[in-house]
Design a protein around this motif. Sequence first.
Motif, PDB file in Angstrom:
ATOM      1  N   ALA A 275      -4.136  -7.242  -5.053  1.00 35.32           N
ATOM      2  CA  ALA A 275      -3.792  -6.486  -3.856  1.00 35.32           C
ATOM      3  C   ALA A 275      -2.668  -7.143  -3.078  1.00 35.32           C
ATOM      4  CB  ALA A 275      -5.026  -6.359  -2.975  1.00 35.32           C
TER       5      ALA A 275
ATOM      6  N   THR B  38       0.852  -1.199   0.000  1.00 37.07           N
ATOM      7  CA  THR B  38       0.000   0.000   0.000  1.00 37.07           C
ATOM      8  C   THR B  38       0.881   1.239   0.000  1.00 37.07           C
ATOM      9  OG1 THR B  38      -0.059   0.340   2.373  1.00 37.07           O
ATOM     10  CG2 THR B  38      -1.612  -1.265   1.475  1.00 37.07           C
TER      11      THR B  38
ATOM     12  N   VAL C 237      -8.107 -11.547   6.777  1.00 34.30           N
ATOM     13  CA  VAL C 237      -7.131 -11.779   5.710  1.00 34.30           C
ATOM     14  C   VAL C 237      -6.663 -13.232   5.754  1.00 34.30           C
ATOM     15  CG1 VAL C 237      -4.878 -11.126   4.832  1.00 34.30           C
ATOM     16  CG2 VAL C 237      -6.430  -9.372   5.669  1.00 34.30           C
TER      17      VAL C 237
ATOM     18  N   LEU D  67     -12.168  -4.052   6.500  1.00 34.15           N
ATOM     19  CA  LEU D  67     -11.398  -4.696   5.454  1.00 34.15           C
ATOM     20  C   LEU D  67     -11.761  -4.048   4.121  1.00 34.15           C
ATOM     21  CD1 LEU D  67      -9.563  -7.142   4.768  1.00 34.15           C
ATOM     22  CD2 LEU D  67     -11.679  -8.269   4.098  1.00 34.15           C
TER      23      LEU D  67
END
Lengths: 321, 370, 329, 555, 345
Positions: free
Chosen positions: B78, B32, B65, C48
Amino acid sequence: MARLIGQKLLTLIPVLLAVSLLTYLLLNLLPGDPALLVLGPQSVSAESIAAVRAELGLDRPLPVRYLAWLGDALTGDLGQSYITRQEVTGAILDRLPVTLELMVVSLVLALALAIPLGVFSAYRAGSRFDKAVTGTTFGLLALPNFIFALLLIFFLSVRFDLFPATGWQPLSEGLGENLTSAFLPALALSVTNIAVFTRLLRTDMITTLQEDHVTLARSKGLPTWRILFRHALRPSSFSLLTVAGLQVGTLLSATVIVETIFALPGVGRLLFDAINSRDLLMVQGVVLVLAVSFVLVNFVVDLLYTFLDPRIRSGAARVRA
Amino acid sequence: MSTTAELPVPPATPDPVAPLLEVRDLHTWFDTPRGMVRAVDGVSFTLRRGASIGIVGESGSGKTVLSRSIMNLLPRKAAVPASGEVLFEGRDLRPLSSKQMRSYWGPQMAMVFQDPMTSLNGVVKIGRQITESLRQHLDLSRQDADAEAVRLLTSVGIPAPERRLREYPHQLSGGMRQRVTIAIALACGPKLLMADEPTTALDVTVQAQILDLLARQQAERSMGMVLVTHDLGVVANRTDDIAVMYAGQIVEKASTKALFRTMRHPYTEALMRCIPRVENPSHTRLDAIPGRPPDLAALPSGCRFAPRCRYAQPECLTENPPLFSDEPGHEYRCFFPVGTAAGAEALERNERAGSTAAGTTMDLLTKASA
Amino acid sequence: MSAPDDAAVPVAPTRTGALVGADAERATPSGTAAAELQAGTQTGVTPLTPDPPAGRRKRGKGVVYWFCLGWLALVVLAAITANWLPIPDPNAIDIINKTAPPLSEGHLLGTDGLGRDILSRLAYGARVSLVISVAAVAVGIIVGGTLGMVVGYFRGRLETSVMAVIDVILAFPGLVLLLALVAFVGQSLLAITVVIGFLSIPVYTRVARAATLAVSQREYVLAAGLMGGKTTRILFREIMPNVILPVAAFGLIALGVVIVLEGSLAFLGLSVEAPAATWGSMIAEGKRHLDDAIHIALIPSVVMFLTVLSLNLVGDVLRSRFDVREANL
Amino acid sequence: ACGGSGGDDEEEAGGAATLATDNPEPTGEPQEGGSITVALEGESNGWLPGTSAAAAPGYNVLYSIYDPLIMQTAEGTYEPYLAESIEPNEDFTSWTMKLREGVTFHDGSPLTAEVIAQNLAILKEPTSNVAGALAEVTGATAVDPLTVRYDLAAPNAAFPALLTTTPGMPFSMENYNALGKDGANAEPVGTGPFVFEEWRRDDQLTVTANESYWGSDLGLGPYLDEITFRPIPDEDSRLQSLLSGDVDAFQTLRQSVIRQAQEEAADGGMALHTFLGNNAGNSIFNTLVPPLDDPRVRQALTHAVDQEQLIEVLGGTGISPPQTQFFSEESPYYSEAVAEAYPDYDPEKAEQLLQEYIDDPQRSDGLPVGSPIAIEYNCQPDPSLVELSQAYQAFWSNVGVDVSLNAVDQASHIQNAIGSPATDPPFKGDFTANCWRSGSQNDPYIVLRNEFGPVAKQPLNFTNYTSDVIDEQLQVLATTQDLETRKEAVEKIGLDLAENVPQLWTGATATLIGTRPELQNVSGWELPSGAEGIGTGLFTGGTALWGQTWLADAE
Amino acid sequence: MAGSGTAHLRDRDDIVLTVEDLVVEFPLGRGRKVHAVSGVSFDLAAGETLGLVGESGCGKSTTGKAIMQVPRPTSGSVRLRGRELTGLHGDDLRKTRPQMQMIFQDPISSLNPRRRVRDIVGEGLSIWNRDRDGAARSRVEELLSAVGLDPETAGGRRAHEFSGGQCQRICIARSLVLDPDVLICDEPVSALDVSVQAQILNLLEDMKARYGLTMLFIAHDLAVVKNISDRVAVMYLGKVCEVGPAESLYARPTHPYTNALLAAVPRPDPEAGSTSVPLEGDVPSPVDPPSGCRFRTRCPRAQERCAREEPLVRPVGEDHFVACHFPVHAADAPADAVAGVATMS
Ligand SMILES: Nc1ncnc2c1ncn2[C@@H]1O[C@H](COP(=O)(O)OP(=O)(O)OP(=O)(O)O)[C@@H](O)[C@H]1O
Ligand SMILES: Nc1ncnc2c1ncn2[C@@H]1O[C@H](COP(=O)(O)OP(=O)(O)OP(=O)(O)O)[C@@H](O)[C@H]1O
Ligand SMILES: [Mg+2]
Ligand SMILES: [Mg+2]
């Protein structure tokens, strides 16, 4: 449902009244006397003007004229054109199919292009495909439609002779003929919308694709196309629908240009010519019909919402907010 | 459409000796603008067939995640192609494309999400949401699929299932919706069920119902289940094992009984102590954990819990503790585990100094923050 | 916004005594702690967000974004300084040298059908195009935005009636209004701006109303009321700052739309009176020369394209920053 | 023009216009059959004489459905067409016209003197748009079934010229009585070579061959089976439609399109029929409005403008020459003396004249001495006219006049020029300076009387300019048919106009009909007498007699 | 359960807030309405904390907001220190605002993202013009420090720069700035992690002690409520079922619903064993609530009488009241026990 429709239709009446009154006032305050135009420069004189005004009923006071017009309009009679001496209702009914078809075909074209483009550029957001689509759509947004229309004529009819350059083939000439003659103008009309719809759908689709129900659909092992078109598209299409409904109003103005360039006998040109020749009753009639169509289209959009979103149908969305 | 055409890689024949699910040193990082977010950073655990594991941790510790990494459901773009393996019946899922994963999703592994409202598609009827995976994977006819859907809804305890099939999610209550998502997950008889905070959005009484339902179904079908939650209490008597996550890592893992009996990691201990209990009298001061978890994009070297830990010693700040184990199946990442001599000694040292090696005053840690 | 990211390699900064002082949660003035505070907030709060491109898009867009900003700055600058730039008089007619191609002597971008310098007309045209679009958008934002905000906050009968008026404006063909007004007051910059602005009021009303509806449900608005704040105070202090940004971000994109719209008006002969250059009228004038001197229409088209593109991209970036959905226009 | 057939240029000298001589000659014998589509600039609001306000494009349709009683020849004289003959009395106050025998309308009703008389009554109704033109006609009497006598209130030697356009197009009274005015306007019935078939407004109008046309035996056609007229308002797409084969002929008045068409024609894909007549662009000044009421200012404004450059702006260089008077060089009424007297391009002279006015303590606008002159210039928002206005503005600004441009829609433009009956004098007009269009192939008496007749009675006198010289000479024109005397009179008027410049010329306007090469005899048609017709210069140009055209390779 | 009545209202001098027979209904159109709150009564003595628990949608927030008069209750009375609030309008009502403040569940949405923390916290002072000689600034700083934020650094930031826990601290500071008598906390910790929840609960206790607050604490987690409350009221579908001192209510839950709620509390103890599934079905819709006792559709003890007759609140212990025909621990008591007879001593 019927009751809902009835209620909604009732609320439309003041809107239509306001639109017609506004048009009437606006047009009658415009400088210029239709009588002069009817007569032409050769024959004007105080007497001939008075005669024409009497014949056209222009000598009555404005409120009287408006109310008389309104009364007739309620019975479907929109009066007779000052300039072309046609029945306004008939004139509009002659042209309406052209403009309606143009708008429908252009909306269908725009949606047919924008939906796959929007869906896939959202699915592949950030990819080269997405970037290409973004660039193209912005290009379309910046291209004035009269230039686009001429380019279409130049390439698709003069160079490659795929479509007629100008003119309209009514449906009575056969569907194929009709659609070929409608294609180029509809395409020219849809440029902006292709871009707007694609952008809109892409944004909403990206949001939808982030939602859990899409992940859930994925985790069921469904194929991608099915997820995109059966699961994600519908909940992403609300703003698209709203804007498509609102675009109907904008499209009407755009048809003036397109109908002029492609020489189509549509309502847009009728309106434009009528304004330019101070054909007050014609303008008034056209505006009313356009307003009614606009309002109806958006009414249908409202109904479509309820079709697309079952939550609206039951009104349950509000209780468990 | 025939579904077989869309299954290029049929699942390899299961390796009978391999465990149902084995996660080995799994890393999932996100690149990111803020930096590399190490959402899952070296997680390993094993799940036997028919067994269940609870994954517990605070918000942002990487539970979602982790569960999505296991399912291979993370958007590929991502996540940084990460190291580690997710072995499902001995076969590594990580390299599989989502096209290949499609044959796993549904019949092999399925998932239940946190919020039943957002995880059901609001504009599609319940019936179709259940039957579409049946028809996709089991090649059932419409009637058969409908019948199967009715059976599924009955099994998750939804009254009048035939009627419900024709309804939309918004016409159901939250608890029923979550039951529907469970029915969807169970549809193709998966061997592994991932439940990511399946009750967080629900009422306390409904939460109990759903958890019981999950436990029952898991036992009945002898599925493996990974139950993710942020509440230790929720998993206390519903899973076989528990793994406590902190900042992307499993800091303690043990069988449920063992964990509650002898917790070793100071974080587990602290977490336990900050939960208000009904047994305690009113106005009992809670042992809050001061501070916040570290930023996953800028992790401290050393133990990730050290700044908030009562036991922190200088070495905790420099070295990330590896997994220790003092009884089989009980692992923890701590140099000075709770309930051991080393731990007691460390605590005492810090109390004497008035502050921990990380510089946090002991006062704050024992008395909880104000 | 596109901070270079060299922390991609997982090297954790060594940090001892991160928790200084009495309270771990206290925001310490130290740089690292501040950064941590900020980052920590995100881990703690952000749900998220598996928006795959979110991270990359921002960085990938960096160059394009700056290019767009640069282009817009250039256009604005050219418009402002047109008077002092070493360019010919935009209205100086030189019929002998008409339709000169780009790179002709003395005319970098060539000349138009009256031999006027295209570059100079572009610069001066930027003025009119920008004034029209900025002013029309401003009218839309101020009137429509305020209306939408007030209506979205008070709801009830006021909302019903205002939205009915909005429907009237929407259902009324803009062309009629425009033609009528032009006939009344002539093709002054003011008239055209006012009409375009007026016609765009519904859009802003809708955007502002949608945003207000969302914002008024936020508890901080309730909290301000519970503090005893008066209505106007709540409207202007609590709601407006949150509504103005989505509305403005939308307006930024609408700027481009208005620039193109002006072109269509020019085609119908309804734009600002000659000889004032506008991009739209330059393209419309160039249409006549499409076959022999395509650059007359092409150059302003490209300029318009770049500007519209830039406005949209910048608007998009800003909007995504303020996280307002395009929906409910 | 390059693609012309060449040949007998010399013999044709004295014809309508130089450009026309290059027009392709018909090859081969007329052939029957085939249908064509003709793209027009616009259409009319109807097709009943007196009610329809037709302009050049509309006359293409009108001449197909109706026959004019009289028609102009290539020499500029007037000869009978549908009529058999027409004779004046001595003082030109009464004209006796004989009709052909056996002519019927499309609906089968016969053409009689009675019909002509009834037609005239309708045309003279106050709401008729030719009532003004027919004002001097006191009535028409059917002397016998085929003889009509027109009585005039004042002498008019040029009366037959009136009958070349709508006032002279007989229409079926049966149809009129059956359908009413509006009905007959939408479904016209005439005697012409083609029968009205169908009209879809703004889309197309179809006519089919008149099987029992009176002129067939005289070689007046019709040869084509069917013609479709389509209005295509956009100049560019009209040309493109011909190029793409959607239409077989198109018509334009725009100089730049003519030039474009010439380039396309060089490749042989198109035949061009150009015509340069008296039709010209100009600017009219309202001589009742200060400062334009002062001839010095009008002269100055004229001196300030370079016509060559204006023509270049319109794209007419090499196509349309400069104009100095109401008649082009090819016209018998053209005067060298007027051309000399017309103010030439001389900015210094212009400045000097303006300065005189500015320094005049008696200046008409009442402003203090030394303050500059400001005028408003109105024009339609048509792209080429917009460019033209800007060129005017540039020229006038050059000599220090402050010009503001107004784009005014067509309707307002005409209304402003006419003004209202309530002003003093009536129809003073509501403008300062307008872009305009003047000059036609019509007889000088009619043209000049309209333009400079008595202000109070003549709304067509837009400039409101009158003078004793003009009044006198108009009288001469009305009372003689002698060409030399008439030329002299026209010259005197021309000199007066050149001195007082109530209007200044922008340049001649060429008109074009471009067709597929197979389409024959678009500009070479004849009158019943065998005399050569005026070609595409019919009406004001861009108009053809489609009855006499044929397709060379029609299957 | 789920009954009405005012038997549990106390007659004491130190009562700060009395809510009596509060009814809130939201029209749905076509004559239908949501019966969000249907006759709720309770009171708050000075310095007391009353916990209000119940399932989602049972009307807890609506009660809290109705006390604040946003929206105004459909009927019933709310008295603040004896002053009736329901009749007040405009400026009169506005003037009572400083005495009562509210904290909301979602700390993030409770803070205007465009304003600085200092302004948010100081807003009340600026509204009431209490900013004399920089008094406001020092008051804001005092409160920020009190809730554990550094006024220096935190004051100039905006809400999005803080974590959920910190935002909730800011909200608490804001609600205290006007020195209110009563603080209504609407699920202030439900959105927070367990670890942060503990911090906030402790903070609220501290603030209460420091500023002498009277609190209404709304939550759905019984353990949390017990931790902070002196007395607890349990709500079900717009009605109160049981009220009593925290200790007694938790020790001897009398109402079947309270009982079920307690059983559903997840216990971090594997030995505790999974409690039997306490309740069947879901909460009925507040649009058309069941007749009689609203809980009867899910109540394991429901009898035919429960459908007919709405139970009234009656005492079952010292200061402990229940609205149920067939209470759990009072099975021995006659079902139609006369109100006022203490069966539990
Ligand atoms: N696509 C992504 N890109 C970048 N960072 C991500 C992405 N997805 C998750 N993260 C980050 O990874 C970390 C772990 O998130 P995760 O959602 O797994 O936490 P969680 O334990 O499930 O928390 P919660 O209890 O709030 O659901 C967070 O810091 C989050 O911001
Ligand atoms: N503005 C409103 N319009 C219509 N119905 C409403 C409105 N506000 C609340 N309700 C309804 O009133 C009932 C009670 O709502 P309330 O928010 O008070 O419940 P709650 O106990 O606070 O629930 P939660 O725990 O979810 O916050 C619910 O059914 C809700 O849907
Ligand atoms: Mg999660
Ligand atoms: Mg609530």
